[in-house]
Design a protein around this motif. Structure first.
Motif, short mmCIF file in Angstrom:
data_model
loop_
_atom_site.label_atom_id
_atom_site.label_comp_id
_atom_site.label_asym_id
_atom_site.label_seq_id
_atom_site.Cartn_x
_atom_site.Cartn_y
_atom_site.Cartn_z
N TRP A 107 -13.45 -6.04 12.26
CA TRP A 107 -12.06 -5.59 12.42
C TRP A 107 -11.52 -4.96 11.13
CZ3 TRP A 107 -8.07 -7.56 9.44
CH2 TRP A 107 -8.29 -8.78 8.79
N LYS A 108 -12.22 -5.14 10.02
CA LYS A 108 -11.86 -4.45 8.79
C LYS A 108 -13.15 -4.05 8.09
CE LYS A 108 -11.43 -8.50 5.74
NZ LYS A 108 -10.70 -9.05 4.59
N THR A 165 -6.53 -5.37 4.68
CA THR A 165 -7.83 -4.96 5.20
C THR A 165 -8.88 -4.74 4.11
OG1 THR A 165 -7.14 -2.64 5.25
CG2 THR A 165 -6.80 -3.93 7.26
N ASP A 169 -12.00 -5.02 1.99
CA ASP A 169 -13.31 -5.47 2.45
C ASP A 169 -14.39 -4.93 1.52
OD1 ASP A 169 -14.55 -7.01 4.72
OD2 ASP A 169 -15.68 -5.15 4.92
N GLN A 217 -0.13 -11.52 10.90
CA GLN A 217 -1.00 -11.62 9.74
C GLN A 217 -0.90 -13.04 9.18
OE1 GLN A 217 -0.23 -8.53 6.86
NE2 GLN A 217 -0.95 -6.90 8.21
#
Length: 799
Positions: free
Chosen positions: A229-230, A282, A284, A758
């Motif tokens: 998802w990220k 996000t 990563d 979040q």
């Protein structure tokens, strides 16, 4: 270290699905000669449940009679959840459980705490087989079983069951029970699709009763995939479950299951709070291939660090793993009042995890080592030309893996005898787990990938031809347990009293072979044992009301990683004196209402720890740590309420309160003590609530569920607070009429994190302080951040 199962040489990527197809064909051709008839409504998996809603709390609650706190969910609830979900997700609405996934699908795994116990303090079983890691007692819920084949999941919140095969459970246990093969022949197909290119294809074949009228078999196979998802990366999972059962009569039966899993995931980066604030939600792993210096003879070439992202290239932070869990259960009646039960099992795992990308210096960083006779200090002097330019002057990007291989056979045997108003249970458990942990190195290709992510081929060799190892240890854990329990029924069965005793023992034989992190080899042996009494009572006030109480002592042996990289003095390893067995006393007092319309349970509890182990695993560096924080006291209460459907409406609600307090200041060095006395224990939300509201008819349902988790402390000195959060989810389903050869065609919808919330959960229990003190540096708290809203649909049909 990620513990998993079978080596890549043993089973290519799609071989399990191929095996499944072959077995289906064999079963269809030879399982029986005559068409079997259905004699009951055994579910072939969780999705067989017809949408009629006749169970309490929509399958989130059942009526219990154990003299202790216990909660169970059924196939009816599991069938409504996303088919890729893992075992932790299924428990998320229970009042004592704080669970979360690393992504929306559950394929990347998840975390769980129970009354403040971490998952490595909770015993986990599948069909009675222990599935905690034999080394550090960790649990990897995404490995175990397809949820379509799960019939029940239960949690005993306080005391471990007297016959549970556990040596590392101070906080109760949770268990999974698989569905038996159906007595009716059928073939099921289910297809799930969702956002992020997510899909899962599931097939299951049941032979139905064979010609003998006693035996039956099922096999299922699934393949699942999703993108992260990220950042970049994905999860891929192939899974096969098989089950067999034969009933000689109502008292004698043999059943067996084989659960096989193979997966390869890119890791999701777990940021610290400063990284979150600086780089966003996000943030990563890097998507840039590491820059490689051109190998030049005689020049000190230095490969550049990975630009952008969290430091490592995403293809060099992967988690490949494979595992097999095989077990059988034999039940026999050997007398009018005597039954025996034998559960042999075998667990095999192979895989690795964490971030593989490292920069390695060619000169003086390999075995052999030189030992200073005065100080005992070791210095590596070995050289290896990693980039093939003819010199050993360079620093080269390589991949190093933390590989684990486990072979783990065991058996549990028990006898139950009834006489007068007594039911006596007695038996033993034995297990021998060979737990090998390696740290091999592989070269990195120009595309930024390791030569072999499983590290079975292409290993970097030392000057003498042996493989480089950043660790090289073997732990033989021999565990056994004797147990006995007497259940006494008094006052015309209104009062039931349990008197139980467990006597577990674990012997760890640890060998540290000379490696680059610990150049001096050594052996170490430690033995841990306790006598663990249990006392429970239940009183049936009337048909609808009962009260119960239980008191139990539990234990957890230290994890095996505390024996690694020890200082060696005069040829002997020196183990810290605070490495002790963790024990706890758990007291539960509760009340149950179990009427035709409502089922409720209210439990108050008190837990006292001694030598509380705070163990942690850093998911980014793959380094495990251990802290003995002394005495910890926890108290709280839990409430659950569910109803049978009223005009199509069903409700389930839960609430939990927990207060966990550290009793001692923590000595962290010879010169530093941190003020932890009176502080809240980490990862213990004070309040936890769950709600599920459903409306259903004979052919469709829709429900809204909510989970609230209050704020919790991320450090032992309580200087970094994790905010509270509430998550909403929506589930719906419609069952179409049968059409021709298609039976029970059903469409389901799952939406998680409906409001796109979040949120975050700490990854470790034992971070001491996030703010530096005058005598002790700060530590970073790393977080699993919650995935955004995610939608998937599933269509299933029987043939």
């Amino acid at each position: 270290m990620k513990q998993t199962a079978k080596s890549s040489a043993l089973m290519p990527r799609m071989s399990m699905v191929a095996i499944a197809c072959q077995l289906v064909c064999m079963s269809m051709s030879s399982a029986y000669a005559a068409e079997a008839t259905q004699t009951n409504n055994d579910p072939i998996d969780s999705k067989q449940v017809t949408i009629t809603g006749k169970k309490v709390g929509m399958g989130l609650m059942v009526q219990e009679n154990a003299p202790k706190a216990r909660s169970t969910i059924t196939a009816e609830e599991i069938s409504k959840q996303r088919p890729t979900g893992n075992a932790y997700e299924a428990l998320e609405l229970m009042p004592a459980v704080n669970s979360y996934n690393y992504d929306a699908t559950g394929l990347f795994g998840g975390g769980l705490t129970l009354r403040g116990f971490n998952s490595d303090q909770i015993g986990a079983t599948i069909n009675g087989v222990p599935v905690n890691d034999s080394g550090n007692f960790a649990v990897y819920p995404q490995e175990f079983i397809d949820p379509e084949n799960t019939c029940t999941q239960f949690v005993t919140q306080g005391s471990t069951d007297v016959d549970s095969p556990q040596i590392g459970a101070t906080g109760g246990n949770f268990g999974i029970t698989t569905c038996d093969p159906s007595k009716e022949r059928r073939f099921r197909v289910a297809q799930t699709i969702g956002e992020l290119n997510m899909y899962k294809t599931y097939m299951r074949y049941d032979t139905g009763l064979w010609e003998d009228g006693k035996s039956r078999f099922f096999i299922s196979a699934s393949q699942a995939h999703t993108d992260k998802w990220k950042g970049l990366g994905q999860a891929n999972r192939d899974h096969v479950d098989m089950g067999y059962r034969t009933d000689m009569d109502r008292f004698n039966s043999i059943s067996a299951t084989v659960l096989m899993n193979r997966a390869k995931n890119n890791n999701i980066y777990n940021p610290s709070l400063p990284e979150l604030n600086a780089n966003g939600y996000t943030y990563d792993y890097s998507t840039k291939i590491p820059v490689r210096a051109t190998p030049t003879p005689g020049k000190a070439d230095v490969d550049a660090a990975t630009p952008a992202g969290a430091g490592a290239y995403y293809q060099l932070s992967q988690n490949p793993f494979q595992n097999v869990i095989a077990s059988a259960t034999a039940k026999f009646r050997v007398g009018e009042d005597t039954d025996i039960k034998i559960v042999p099992y075998y667990w095999y795992g192979f895989g690795n995890g964490g971030t593989q990308q490292k920069t390695k210096t060619e000169a003086g960083s390999f075995l052999p080592a030189v030992v200073d006779p005065k100080t005992g200090k070791t210095t590596l002097v070995g050289n290896v030309d990693l980039n093939g330019d003819g010199d050993v002057k360079d620093s080269v990007i390589v991949a190093t893996g933390s590989v684990t291989r486990t072979n783990r056979p065991g058996v549990t045997a028990s006898v139950t005898h009834n006489f007068d108003n007594h039911q006596v249970l007695a038996g033993f458990w034995f297990e021998r787990a060979a737990h090998e942990q390696f740290g091999p190195m592989s070269l990195v290709s120009n595309d930024g990938t390791a030569k072999d992510i499983w590290f079975t081929n292409g290993r970097v060799l030392r000057q003498d031809g042996t493989p480089y190892q950043s660790r090289d240890v073997k732990t033989i854990s021999t565990a056994y347990q004797f147990f006995a329990q007497d259940t006494i029924n008094l006052m015309n069965d209104k009062l039931s009293v349990n008197l139980g005793l467990r006597a577990p023992t674990m012997k760890r034989d640890f060998t540290n072979y000379a490696n680059e992190a610990a150049p001096i080899g050594y052996t170490l042996s430690r033995k841990y044992s306790e006598l663990l009494p249990q006392l429970g009572a239940r009183y049936q006030i009337d048909n609808d009301n009962q009260v119960f109480a239980s008191l139990a002592k539990n234990m957890k042996a230290p994890p095996n990683f505390v024996y690694q990289n020890l200082p060696v003095v005069n040829g002997s390893p020196v183990l810290a004196n605070n490495v002790k067995t963790e024990t706890s006393w758990d007291l539960d007092v509760g009340y149950r209402l179990q009427s035709d319309k409502l089922t409720a349970q209210l439990t108050a509890y008190q837990i006292n720890f001694r030598d509380r182990q705070a163990t942690a695993y850093d998911p980014n560096t793959q380094v495990s740590s251990y802290t003995n924080i002394g005495t910890v006291k926890t108290h709280g209460f839990e409430a659950e309420l569910g109803n049978t459907p009223i005009n199509g409406w069903s409700f389930y609600g839960s609430f939990g309160y927990a207060k966990s307090e550290i009793q001692n200041d923590l000595v962290v060095s010879a010169t530093a003590t941190l003020p932890t006395a009176g502080k809240n224990m980490t990862l213990v939300p004070e309040r936890k609530a769950g709600l599920s509201v459903q409306y259903e008819t004979g052919v469709w349902y829709t429900r809204l569920k909510a989970k609230y988790t209050s704020s919790q402390w991320a450090t032992m000195v309580n200087d970094e607070l994790v905010p509270a959060y509430t998550l909403l989810g929506l589930d719906a389903g419609y069952q179409f009429p049968n059409y021709g050869w298609m039976k029970k065609p059903t469409l389901r919808l799952n939406v998680s994190n409906l409001t796109n919330k979040q949120y975050r959960n700490p990854s470790s229990f034992n971070v001491t302080n996030a703010v530096a003190t005058p005598t002790y540096a700060k530590q970073n708290v790393y977080y699993y951040v919650g995935a955004p809203r995610f939608t998937s649909v599933t269509f299933s049909v029987d043939y």
